[in-house]
Write a protein that holds these residues in place. Structure first.
Motif, PDB file in Angstrom:
ATOM      1  N   SER A 101      15.497 -13.359  -0.573  1.00 14.52           N
ATOM      2  CA  SER A 101      14.702 -13.205   0.653  1.00 14.52           C
ATOM      3  C   SER A 101      13.939 -11.892   0.675  1.00 14.52           C
ATOM      4  O   SER A 101      12.764 -11.850   1.083  1.00 14.52           O
ATOM      5  CB  SER A 101      15.597 -13.329   1.888  1.00 14.52           C
ATOM      6  OG  SER A 101      16.596 -12.318   1.882  1.00 14.52           O
ATOM      7  N   SER A 102      14.564 -10.809   0.247  1.00 18.28           N
ATOM      8  CA  SER A 102      13.867  -9.513   0.242  1.00 18.28           C
ATOM      9  C   SER A 102      12.742  -9.501  -0.781  1.00 18.28           C
ATOM     10  O   SER A 102      11.695  -8.874  -0.557  1.00 18.28           O
ATOM     11  CB  SER A 102      14.857  -8.380  -0.047  1.00 18.28           C
ATOM     12  OG  SER A 102      15.455  -8.550  -1.323  1.00 18.28           O
ATOM     13  N   ASP A 103      12.935 -10.218  -1.899  1.00 14.67           N
ATOM     14  CA  ASP A 103      11.886 -10.282  -2.924  1.00 14.67           C
ATOM     15  C   ASP A 103      10.699 -11.109  -2.439  1.00 14.67           C
ATOM     16  O   ASP A 103       9.545 -10.753  -2.695  1.00 14.67           O
ATOM     17  CB  ASP A 103      12.437 -10.866  -4.224  1.00 14.67           C
ATOM     18  CG  ASP A 103      13.504  -9.978  -4.846  1.00 14.67           C
ATOM     19  OD1 ASP A 103      13.336  -8.751  -4.798  1.00 14.67           O
ATOM     20  OD2 ASP A 103      14.494 -10.507  -5.367  1.00 14.67           O
ATOM     21  N   TYR A 104      10.974 -12.194  -1.742  1.00 15.74           N
ATOM     22  CA  TYR A 104       9.891 -12.987  -1.151  1.00 15.74           C
ATOM     23  C   TYR A 104       9.080 -12.136  -0.172  1.00 15.74           C
ATOM     24  O   TYR A 104       7.846 -12.140  -0.189  1.00 15.74           O
ATOM     25  CB  TYR A 104      10.447 -14.204  -0.413  1.00 15.74           C
ATOM     26  CG  TYR A 104      10.788 -15.378  -1.298  1.00 15.74           C
ATOM     27  CD1 TYR A 104       9.790 -16.089  -1.953  1.00 15.74           C
ATOM     28  CD2 TYR A 104      12.107 -15.789  -1.464  1.00 15.74           C
ATOM     29  CE1 TYR A 104      10.097 -17.181  -2.758  1.00 15.74           C
ATOM     30  CE2 TYR A 104      12.427 -16.876  -2.270  1.00 15.74           C
ATOM     31  CZ  TYR A 104      11.420 -17.561  -2.911  1.00 15.74           C
ATOM     32  OH  TYR A 104      11.732 -18.641  -3.714  1.00 15.74           O
ATOM     33  N   ARG A 105       9.793 -11.426   0.682  1.00 17.55           N
ATOM     34  CA  ARG A 105       9.130 -10.598   1.690  1.00 17.55           C
ATOM     35  C   ARG A 105       8.237  -9.554   1.017  1.00 17.55           C
ATOM     36  O   ARG A 105       7.081  -9.349   1.405  1.00 17.55           O
ATOM     37  CB  ARG A 105      10.182  -9.911   2.562  1.00 17.55           C
ATOM     38  CG  ARG A 105       9.639  -9.300   3.845  1.00 17.55           C
ATOM     39  CD  ARG A 105      10.746  -8.537   4.576  1.00 17.55           C
ATOM     40  NE  ARG A 105      11.902  -9.358   4.834  1.00 17.55           N
ATOM     41  CZ  ARG A 105      12.074 -10.093   5.925  1.00 17.55           C
ATOM     42  NH1 ARG A 105      11.118 -10.124   6.843  1.00 17.55           N
ATOM     43  NH2 ARG A 105      13.181 -10.802   6.087  1.00 17.55           N
ATOM     44  N   LYS A 106       8.791  -8.911  -0.017  1.00 21.34           N
ATOM     45  CA  LYS A 106       8.063  -7.856  -0.713  1.00 21.34           C
ATOM     46  C   LYS A 106       6.811  -8.397  -1.401  1.00 21.34           C
ATOM     47  O   LYS A 106       5.720  -7.821  -1.287  1.00 21.34           O
ATOM     48  CB  LYS A 106       8.993  -7.215  -1.745  1.00 21.34           C
ATOM     49  CG  LYS A 106       8.391  -6.036  -2.496  1.00 21.34           C
ATOM     50  CD  LYS A 106       9.302  -5.601  -3.646  1.00 21.34           C
ATOM     51  CE  LYS A 106      10.695  -5.258  -3.142  1.00 21.34           C
ATOM     52  NZ  LYS A 106      11.597  -4.827  -4.235  1.00 21.34           N
ATOM     53  N   VAL A 107       6.937  -9.518  -2.098  1.00 19.53           N
ATOM     54  CA  VAL A 107       5.812 -10.051  -2.877  1.00 19.53           C
ATOM     55  C   VAL A 107       4.738 -10.648  -1.964  1.00 19.53           C
ATOM     56  O   VAL A 107       3.538 -10.485  -2.214  1.00 19.53           O
ATOM     57  CB  VAL A 107       6.311 -11.106  -3.891  1.00 19.53           C
ATOM     58  CG1 VAL A 107       5.138 -11.776  -4.597  1.00 19.53           C
ATOM     59  CG2 VAL A 107       7.234 -10.451  -4.918  1.00 19.53           C
ATOM     60  N   ILE A 108       5.153 -11.331  -0.902  1.00 21.17           N
ATOM     61  CA  ILE A 108       4.175 -11.906   0.035  1.00 21.17           C
ATOM     62  C   ILE A 108       3.352 -10.801   0.688  1.00 21.17           C
ATOM     63  O   ILE A 108       2.121 -10.896   0.781  1.00 21.17           O
ATOM     64  CB  ILE A 108       4.885 -12.766   1.100  1.00 21.17           C
ATOM     65  CG1 ILE A 108       5.430 -14.057   0.462  1.00 21.17           C
ATOM     66  CG2 ILE A 108       3.921 -13.121   2.228  1.00 21.17           C
ATOM     67  CD1 ILE A 108       6.299 -14.881   1.391  1.00 21.17           C
ATOM     68  N   TRP A 109       4.016  -9.733   1.127  1.00 25.12           N
ATOM     69  CA  TRP A 109       3.283  -8.646   1.769  1.00 25.12           C
ATOM     70  C   TRP A 109       2.416  -7.889   0.780  1.00 25.12           C
ATOM     71  O   TRP A 109       1.355  -7.355   1.143  1.00 25.12           O
ATOM     72  CB  TRP A 109       4.250  -7.713   2.485  1.00 25.12           C
ATOM     73  CG  TRP A 109       4.599  -8.259   3.838  1.00 25.12           C
ATOM     74  CD1 TRP A 109       5.773  -8.816   4.225  1.00 25.12           C
ATOM     75  CD2 TRP A 109       3.731  -8.321   4.959  1.00 25.12           C
ATOM     76  NE1 TRP A 109       5.700  -9.241   5.527  1.00 25.12           N
ATOM     77  CE2 TRP A 109       4.457  -8.942   6.009  1.00 25.12           C
ATOM     78  CE3 TRP A 109       2.408  -7.935   5.200  1.00 25.12           C
ATOM     79  CZ2 TRP A 109       3.909  -9.178   7.262  1.00 25.12           C
ATOM     80  CZ3 TRP A 109       1.861  -8.161   6.453  1.00 25.12           C
ATOM     81  CH2 TRP A 109       2.600  -8.772   7.473  1.00 25.12           C
ATOM     82  N   LYS A 110       2.840  -7.843  -0.460  1.00 28.35           N
ATOM     83  CA  LYS A 110       1.994  -7.236  -1.494  1.00 28.35           C
ATOM     84  C   LYS A 110       0.709  -8.042  -1.645  1.00 28.35           C
ATOM     85  O   LYS A 110      -0.389  -7.471  -1.751  1.00 28.35           O
ATOM     86  CB  LYS A 110       2.754  -7.192  -2.815  1.00 28.35           C
ATOM     87  CG  LYS A 110       1.929  -6.633  -3.979  1.00 28.35           C
ATOM     88  CD  LYS A 110       2.683  -6.755  -5.297  1.00 28.35           C
ATOM     89  CE  LYS A 110       1.790  -6.352  -6.461  1.00 28.35           C
ATOM     90  NZ  LYS A 110       2.446  -6.581  -7.770  1.00 28.35           N
ATOM     91  N   PHE A 111       0.847  -9.383  -1.647  1.00 29.17           N
ATOM     92  CA  PHE A 111      -0.338 -10.240  -1.758  1.00 29.17           C
ATOM     93  C   PHE A 111      -1.253 -10.066  -0.545  1.00 29.17           C
ATOM     94  O   PHE A 111      -2.485 -10.004  -0.684  1.00 29.17           O
ATOM     95  CB  PHE A 111       0.090 -11.704  -1.887  1.00 29.17           C
ATOM     96  CG  PHE A 111      -1.065 -12.666  -2.015  1.00 29.17           C
ATOM     97  CD1 PHE A 111      -1.639 -12.911  -3.255  1.00 29.17           C
ATOM     98  CD2 PHE A 111      -1.585 -13.308  -0.895  1.00 29.17           C
ATOM     99  CE1 PHE A 111      -2.718 -13.792  -3.373  1.00 29.17           C
ATOM    100  CE2 PHE A 111      -2.663 -14.187  -1.001  1.00 29.17           C
ATOM    101  CZ  PHE A 111      -3.231 -14.419  -2.250  1.00 29.17           C
ATOM    102  N   ILE A 112      -0.665  -9.961   0.650  1.00 25.09           N
ATOM    103  CA  ILE A 112      -1.456  -9.779   1.867  1.00 25.09           C
ATOM    104  C   ILE A 112      -2.198  -8.438   1.817  1.00 25.09           C
ATOM    105  O   ILE A 112      -3.373  -8.340   2.189  1.00 25.09           O
ATOM    106  CB  ILE A 112      -0.557  -9.862   3.112  1.00 25.09           C
ATOM    107  CG1 ILE A 112      -0.017 -11.289   3.271  1.00 25.09           C
ATOM    108  CG2 ILE A 112      -1.315  -9.439   4.367  1.00 25.09           C
ATOM    109  CD1 ILE A 112       1.021 -11.445   4.365  1.00 25.09           C
ATOM    110  N   GLN A 113      -1.495  -7.422   1.342  1.00 24.84           N
ATOM    111  CA  GLN A 113      -2.114  -6.099   1.241  1.00 24.84           C
ATOM    112  C   GLN A 113      -3.296  -6.112   0.267  1.00 24.84           C
ATOM    113  O   GLN A 113      -4.351  -5.520   0.550  1.00 24.84           O
ATOM    114  CB  GLN A 113      -1.073  -5.081   0.780  1.00 24.84           C
ATOM    115  CG  GLN A 113      -1.563  -3.646   0.768  1.00 24.84           C
ATOM    116  CD  GLN A 113      -0.462  -2.676   0.361  1.00 24.84           C
ATOM    117  OE1 GLN A 113       0.571  -3.073  -0.174  1.00 24.84           O
ATOM    118  NE2 GLN A 113      -0.686  -1.400   0.619  1.00 24.84           N
ATOM    119  N   GLU A 114      -3.101  -6.803  -0.855  1.00 26.02           N
ATOM    120  CA  GLU A 114      -4.192  -6.893  -1.827  1.00 26.02           C
ATOM    121  C   GLU A 114      -5.358  -7.708  -1.277  1.00 26.02           C
ATOM    122  O   GLU A 114      -6.526  -7.406  -1.544  1.00 26.02           O
ATOM    123  CB  GLU A 114      -3.667  -7.521  -3.124  1.00 26.02           C
ATOM    124  CG  GLU A 114      -2.683  -6.623  -3.876  1.00 26.02           C
ATOM    125  CD  GLU A 114      -2.013  -7.350  -5.033  1.00 26.02           C
ATOM    126  OE1 GLU A 114      -2.180  -8.594  -5.123  1.00 26.02           O
ATOM    127  OE2 GLU A 114      -1.327  -6.686  -5.831  1.00 26.02           O
TER     128      GLU A 114
END
Length: 283
Positions: A101-114
Motif C-alpha cells: 500500500s505504501s509503495d502504491y501511494r508513493k508511485v501514484i503520487w510520483k506519477f501525479i507530480q510528474e
C-alpha cells in the motif's frame, strides 16, 4: 477542475502497466528469494502484474468519475475481494502483502507530480485528488484484509474440521471388533462429533464389540464422563457392546468423586487385556 481530474485519470489509466511495473519492481527488490523461489515467482508474475495494473486503473477511473464516489468504492471492494483471494491462495503472509500500500501511494503520487508539469494543476485540484485517492487506498486495504482474513479463518475451520474427524478413528482389529483410542482433551464440539462418528463408523464396520480406550484423555470431568456414557448407551442400541479401557488411577478417583457408577459397564485395565478376553469369548 473536473476536466483536469478526468485528464489526469485518463493518463493514469493509459500508463497503468508502467505504474504497476514500477510498484512491482520496488516490491520485488525488497524480497529475499532463493533461486528456486524466483523461478516459482516468475510463473505467476504476469498474474500479479495484472492485479497491480487493475488496481492502478481504479484510481484513474476514480478521477475520471470524480462525482461518483460510491462507484469507485464498489470497484475497490471488488478488487480487494479478488486480490485478497488471489494473494491468500499464493500463500503470501498478510503483513507482507499490506506493505504494497505504501509503495502504491508513493508511485501514484510520483506519477501525479510528474504529470503536474504538463497539466499545471491548481492547489484546489491537488487537494481534490488527495480527497479521492487516499480514502480509496484505505478502502482497498480494508477489503483486501477482510477477504484475506476470511479465507484464513475458513482455512483454519477446515483444518479443525479435518482434525476433529480424524480424532475419532475406529480401528478394526478383527471382523466385528474395533478399537477407538481417544487422545487429548474432549470439548463440547468434539463430544458431539464423537457421538456422530462413532455410531456411523461402528455401523459401517458392522461391529459387535468396540474397545473404547481413554488412556490418552488427559481430563475426564462431568461433561466428558457423561458424553462417554451416552456414546456407550447409543452403541448398545445398535447392538455394539463396549469395553472401556485405559482408566488411569487419577481418572478413576475423579469418576468416583463425581458419583458416576460403572457397574453397567465392562471395564478392563488395558487394551491388551480387553482384546485377549474378546478372542477367548469368540472362540
Amino acid at each position: 477542475m473536473s476536466d483536469r481530474l478526468a485528464l489526469l485519470g485518463e493518463a493514469i489509466v493509459n500508463n497503468k502497466y508502467d505504474i504497476a511495473e514500477e510498484v512491482h519492481n520496488i516490491r520485488f527488490s525488497k524480497l529475499q528469494l532463493t533461486p528456486e523461489q524466483k523461478r516459482e515467482f516468475q510463473k505467476i508474475e504476469q498474474q500479479i502484474m495484472q492485479v497491480r495494473a487493475d488496481f492502478i486503473e481504479i484510481f484513474g477511473r476514480a478521477l475520471i468519475d470524480n462525482n461518483d464516489e460510491q462507484l469507485s468504492i464498489d470497484r475497490v471492494k471488488e478488487w480487494g475481494e479478488r486480490a485478497g483471494s488471489f494473494i491468500f491462495n499464493l500463500g503470501a503472509p498478510l503483513d507482507e502483502a499490506l506493505k504494497d500500500s505504501s509503495d502504491y501511494r508513493k508511485v501514484i503520487w510520483k506519477f501525479i507530480q510528474e504529470s503536474n508539469s504538463d497539466m499545471d494543476l491548481s492547489a484546489d485540484c491537488i487537494f481534490k485528488i488527495i480527497s479521492i485517492i487516499d480514502p480509496l487506498l484505505d478502502h482497498a486495504v480494508y477489503y483486501f484484509s477482510l477477504t484475506f482474513v476470511h479465507h484464513f479463518q475458513q482455512s483454519l475451520n477446515n483444518a479443525k474440521k479435518a482434525f476433529m474427524e480424524l480424532s475419532v478413528p475406529i480401528v478394526p482389529l478383527i471382523p466385528g471388533v474395533g478399537v477407538l483410542p481417544l487422545i487429548g482433551n474432549i470439548d463440547t464440539e468434539r463430544a458431539a462429533l464423537l457421538m456422530e462418528k462413532t455410531l456411523e463408523q461402528a455401523n459401517k464396520l458392522n461391529l459387535q464389540h468396540l474397545i473404547l480406550d481413554v488412556s490418552g484423555v488427559l481430563i475426564i470431568d462431568t461433561m466428558v464422563a457423561d458424553q462417554l456414557l451416552r456414546v456407550i448407551s447409543a452403541l448398545s442400541l445398535i447392538g455394539v457392546k463396549t469395553i472401556l479401557t485405559g482408566i488411569r488411577p487419577e481418572v478413576a478417583q475423579t469418576i468416583v468423586s463425581l458419583g458416576l457408577s460403572l457397574n453397567q459397564l465392562t471395564v478392563k485395565s488395558n487394551l491388551h487385556q480387553a482384546f485377549k478376553e474378546l478372542q477367548l469369548v469368540r472362540q
